[in-house]
Design an enzyme around this catalytic site. Structure first.
Site, PDB file in Angstrom:
ATOM      1  N   HIS A  78       0.771  -1.222   0.000  1.00 59.54           N
ATOM      2  CA  HIS A  78       0.000   0.000   0.000  1.00 59.54           C
ATOM      3  C   HIS A  78       0.812   1.287   0.000  1.00 59.54           C
ATOM      4  O   HIS A  78       0.262   2.380  -0.065  1.00 59.54           O
ATOM      5  CB  HIS A  78      -0.873  -0.051   1.251  1.00 59.54           C
ATOM      6  CG  HIS A  78      -2.024   0.874   1.228  1.00 59.54           C
ATOM      7  ND1 HIS A  78      -2.321   1.693   0.172  1.00 59.54           N
ATOM      8  CD2 HIS A  78      -2.966   1.124   2.152  1.00 59.54           C
ATOM      9  CE1 HIS A  78      -3.399   2.396   0.461  1.00 59.54           C
ATOM     10  NE2 HIS A  78      -3.800   2.072   1.656  1.00 59.54           N
ATOM     11  N   TYR A 124     -12.618   7.336  11.609  1.00 60.94           N
ATOM     12  CA  TYR A 124     -11.796   7.829  10.504  1.00 60.94           C
ATOM     13  C   TYR A 124     -12.368   7.349   9.187  1.00 60.94           C
ATOM     14  O   TYR A 124     -12.763   6.199   9.047  1.00 60.94           O
ATOM     15  CB  TYR A 124     -10.362   7.311  10.670  1.00 60.94           C
ATOM     16  CG  TYR A 124      -9.470   7.566   9.483  1.00 60.94           C
ATOM     17  CD1 TYR A 124      -8.699   8.714   9.404  1.00 60.94           C
ATOM     18  CD2 TYR A 124      -9.384   6.660   8.429  1.00 60.94           C
ATOM     19  CE1 TYR A 124      -7.869   8.959   8.322  1.00 60.94           C
ATOM     20  CE2 TYR A 124      -8.562   6.887   7.339  1.00 60.94           C
ATOM     21  CZ  TYR A 124      -7.806   8.035   7.285  1.00 60.94           C
ATOM     22  OH  TYR A 124      -6.997   8.269   6.205  1.00 60.94           O
ATOM     23  N   THR A 168      -4.676  11.247   0.237  1.00 60.28           N
ATOM     24  CA  THR A 168      -5.951  11.302   0.949  1.00 60.28           C
ATOM     25  C   THR A 168      -5.900  12.344   2.055  1.00 60.28           C
ATOM     26  O   THR A 168      -4.835  12.804   2.457  1.00 60.28           O
ATOM     27  CB  THR A 168      -6.290   9.942   1.600  1.00 60.28           C
ATOM     28  OG1 THR A 168      -5.269   9.600   2.543  1.00 60.28           O
ATOM     29  CG2 THR A 168      -6.435   8.849   0.552  1.00 60.28           C
TER      30      THR A 168
END
Length: 795
Positions: A379, A510, A523
């Site tokens: 990721h 979140y 993000t």
């Protein structure tokens, strides 16, 4: 036969230090309008090749054509970030706690904050992105296992063509479609992602294939072989490879050729008893603590040019990993667990679960024996929005290729396609190896011992987590929008209501929002708990009329959409304050000062479901011993009794409160996915991935045994109850639904035509009672902005 040599992937870390070419490119100012104009300069055939595959005017270069015109990620105003920070904390704190935080923030703004803001602006000058280096460092210095902590998963829907719902055919189909995607990226023919016509940053696609997370003694690096043309196949923990592309990135194998190779691999792997194969399943080592794994890689690379070193280079440089599992998970929870961390099954003291059939440092396509398939990905360099585009296009291409076997004139997803490998001269392929090769590792004692201990630790980790899924079939996006709600906000309120109903308290939640409207944007954190949402959940669980419950829900959803839009414009407080914290650490390093620490680097990780693993801060708590070096990367400073004065905002308890995520949520969805998810981000938290489809909702929840199934049951009950309340108000006509049709309004007027037309019982369609179909698909005004993996509301 000529010997193919493989070199270790080249580190990409240096590319982050590349200076950005100012605010103008060739006289054109960087802006959203300039990027959109650049993208629109391409013909429709190039922007949308589907159904125009016979048009020869495809224009290579469209993928990254607008990159130089994308606006730079803005640094928010300090006062506004601090006010938003206080607003996010207020519903989570007691009055005294909040008063203390206000005092700390005021002190911060008057003193350290202004200085750090100026230093951040100076640091960002000439850089592509003010947060990017800090963001990469937070991932790459994460020392715990990446499995269940960093890597997310996608579970694909089954292939709609029955012939492909077996392992070999499904895997071959996915490989061929994946390679077509690779080709489109490398030839820059992949149309850019857009939201309402606005192009998004496509930089991450350049890091999707041929990359690997490579641990070192001082943190990890991302390496890439941009010329990679082979894939690695894992079966029963055994490694195989073969070439699939030529030097022009054209496919050199048909789907039948790939299927034949995969069948040969499965048969060869089965010749070794699974208990015996487990002793050499080196993929387990990629689940180790990163420093341990770094030391073991040194063992493998001990002699340059040795068998083990070459084998490791072949794995690291592969386009991606294909994992062929021998199991057939049946339930949703079993499938999700298999895609996220594999299964743990011990027979005769030996681990024979699919957890040994993985390599977590790379993009993985996983296919079960029954054809169920998914994706697990490293990721650091890519967000879920990027991988979702890959998954969606691959799934779409498999369907279109089947359609072309029925009708040769059926469209193609790609602007151009590879020449048919079956009709090419094999000599034109160049130096390739299309026959599968098995990697035979030399299992020296150090590796055998390390593998055994790595497997037991991995089995412990898997056993510490549980998964539960909800596939809610009663309604979805259409019903929510018909009632005047943003689908994402509607589901976010469900999480809060369900949790409050079980525990009677609000916790930090979140949700990421995409910022890819900006150059190298990633993000921003959406803080879902607001004063409006607290008012809603308390009203919902109190003895209050339905109208009051729905009215507070509407206000809470409106507030959530407002925050989401703000975050999509890169105006949220989280990334900004985290960058200021990193700048403070960097200043300490430059001054040669040492900072006392108690819990290591992990508390400096960013606020995201991908990176956090403990109850401690996930954005950047000051309790760390990591500092930013002069080149922008994180390094460790030894313990020292000397304490440096910490800025008041970071020393305040509110900083840890906001960055201790209990409900880590992320919205991702389109019809190609059945589920997606990730592990819990704190010891007492939940990891919640959700997909909002037109007529259904899919949710995968994980936790460290916090009654996950009970939480899922509470969600289902809430969804049914809130629909009941909305229907009640619809029938009474008390809901101010702006989408109600004129036909319904006319029906509600006094009946002047006599009693005959009022006879009979009105039949109400489930979930679509008051609005026509054309109204039910109206997008909300924040559509396409929220969601960690679903940043364009399908991702």
């Amino acid at each position: 036969m000529a010997v193919r040599t493989f070199t270790q992937p080249r580190s990409l870390n240096e590319s982050l230090a590349t200076v950005m070419s100012g605010t103008e490119v060739n006289g054109v100012v960087r802006s959203e309008a300039a990027a959109k104009e650049s993208q629109q300069s391409y013909p429709a055939e190039a922007k949308d090749p589907l159904a125009s595959h016979t048009n020869p005017h495809s224009k290579p270069g469209i993928t990254f054509a607008h990159q130089d015109r994308l606006p730079k990620l803005p640094i928010p105003d300090l006062d506004k970030s601090c006010q938003k920070y206080l607003s996010a904390l207020k519903p989570l704190q007691s009055p005294k706690e909040h008063h203390d935080t206000i005092m700390s923030v005021q002190e911060f703004v008057k003193s350290d904050g202004a200085v750090l803001q100026e230093k951040l602006k100076k640091y960002a000058n000439g850089r592509a992105n003010y947060i990017e280096q800090f963001w990469y460092d937070s991932y790459l210095n994460f020392d715990n296992p990446v499995v269940l902590n960093l890597n997310p998963f996608f579970l694909l829907e089954d292939d709609p063509t029955p012939a492909r719902n077996n392992q070999v055919n499904r895997a071959a189909s996915l490989v061929v479609s994946a390679l077509s995607f690779v080709r489109a990226v490398r030839r820059e023919e992949l149309p850019p992602d857009t939201v309402r016509g606005q192009p998004l940053c496509m930089y991450q696609y350049s890091r999707l294939f041929g990359t690997a997370r490579i641990p070192t003694e001082n943190g990890c690096q991302i390496g890439q072989d941009p010329t990679s043309k082979h894939i690695v196949v894992l079966c029963h923990g055994q490694f195989y490879w073969f070439d699939v592309l030529d030097d022009n990135s054209d496919l050199i194998m048909t789907e039948k050729d790939v299927a034949l190779n995969l069948q040969v691999i499965i048969e060869d792997a089965a010749e070794v008893p699974i208990q015996e194969a487990a002793k050499g399943a080196l993929g387990v080592l990629s689940t180790e603590n990163r420093k341990v794994w770094s030391g073991l890689r040194d063992v493998l690379h001990r002699e340059e040019g040795s068998n083990n070193s070459d084998c490791l280079n072949i794995v690291d440089s592969a386009l991606f990993i294909l994992c062929l599992d021998y199991t057939e998970p049946t339930t949703g929870a079993e499938l999700c667990m298999n895609m996220l961390c594999g299964s743990s099954k011990v027979e005769k003291g030996v681990q024979v679960g699919t957890c040994t059939n993985r390599w977590y440092d790379k993009l993985q396509i996983i296919v079960c024996k029954n054809g169920s398939a998914g994706i697990n990905f490293e990721h650091t360099g890519v967000d879920g929005h990027t991988v979702l585009r890959f998954a969606s296009d691959v799934y779409t291409d498999t369907i279109l290729r089947f359609a072309r076997t029925i009708n040769g004139g059926a469209p193609s997803l790609w602007a151009s396609t590879s020449p048919d490998p079956a009709k090419r001269d094999p000599d034109s392929f160049g130096d390739v190896q299309t026959t599968p090769h098995k990697l035979e590792w030399d299992m020296v004692p150090e590796l055998s011992t390390a593998l055994r201990f790595a497997e037991t630790r991995l089995a412990d980790l898997i056993q510490q987590n549980e998964f539960a899924t909800l596939e809610f079939p009663h309604y979805g996006k259409n019903f929510m929008t018909s009632m005047g709600f943003s689908p994402d906000a509607f589901v976010q309120m469900a999480f809060q209501a369900a949790y409050y109903g079980l525990y009677g308290r609000m916790e930090c939640i979140y949700e990421p929002a995409m910022t890819k409207f900006y150059y190298h944007g990633r993000t921003e954190a959406v803080r879902s708990v607001t004063e409006e949402s607290v008012d809603f959940v308390r009203t919902f669980w109190g003895e209050n009329p339905a109208a009051a419950k729905v009215e507070t829900l509407r206000k809470a959803c409106t507030k959530h959409s407002e925050i989401t839009r703000d975050c999509a414009k890169a105006q949220g407080p989280d990334r900004h304050l985290y960058a200021l914290y990193c700048i403070w650490q960097r200043a300490i390093d430059e001054e040669g000062m040492e900072m006392a620490s108690s819990d290591g680097y992990e508390s400096t990780r960013p606020s995201s479901p991908e990176v956090s693993e403990k109850v401690n801060s996930v954005v950047g708590s000051p309790n760390c011993n990591s500092v930013i070096s002069e080149n922008g990367s994180l390094s460790s400073s030894p313990h020292s009794p000397v304490q440096h004065s910490m800025p008041a905002l970071f020393a305040d308890s509110g900083w840890d409160k906001l960055n201790t995520t209990v409900l880590s949520t992320s919205n991702c969805g389109n019809p190609s996915l059945r589920q997606f998810g990730f592990g819990p981000t704190s010891g007492d938290g939940f990891g919640i991935g959700y997909i909002i489809k037109d007529g259904s909702i899919s949710i995968c929840a994980s936790s460290k045994h916090r009654q996950t199934s009970r939480f899922i049951d509470a969600l289902e009950s809430y969804f049914l109850e809130i629909r009941k309340l909305l229907r009640q108000l619809k029938r009474r006509g008390t809901s101010a639904d702006k989408t109600a049709s004129r036909a319904r309004e006319a029906e509600d007027r006094p009946n002047k035509a006599g009693r005959l037309k009022s006879r009979g019982r009105i039949i109400l369609a489930d979930g679509k009672t008051q609005t026509p179909a054309t109204e039910s698909i109206t997008e909300s005004d924040d559509e396409g902005l929220g969601g960690y993996f679903a940043e364009t509301r399908c991702c």
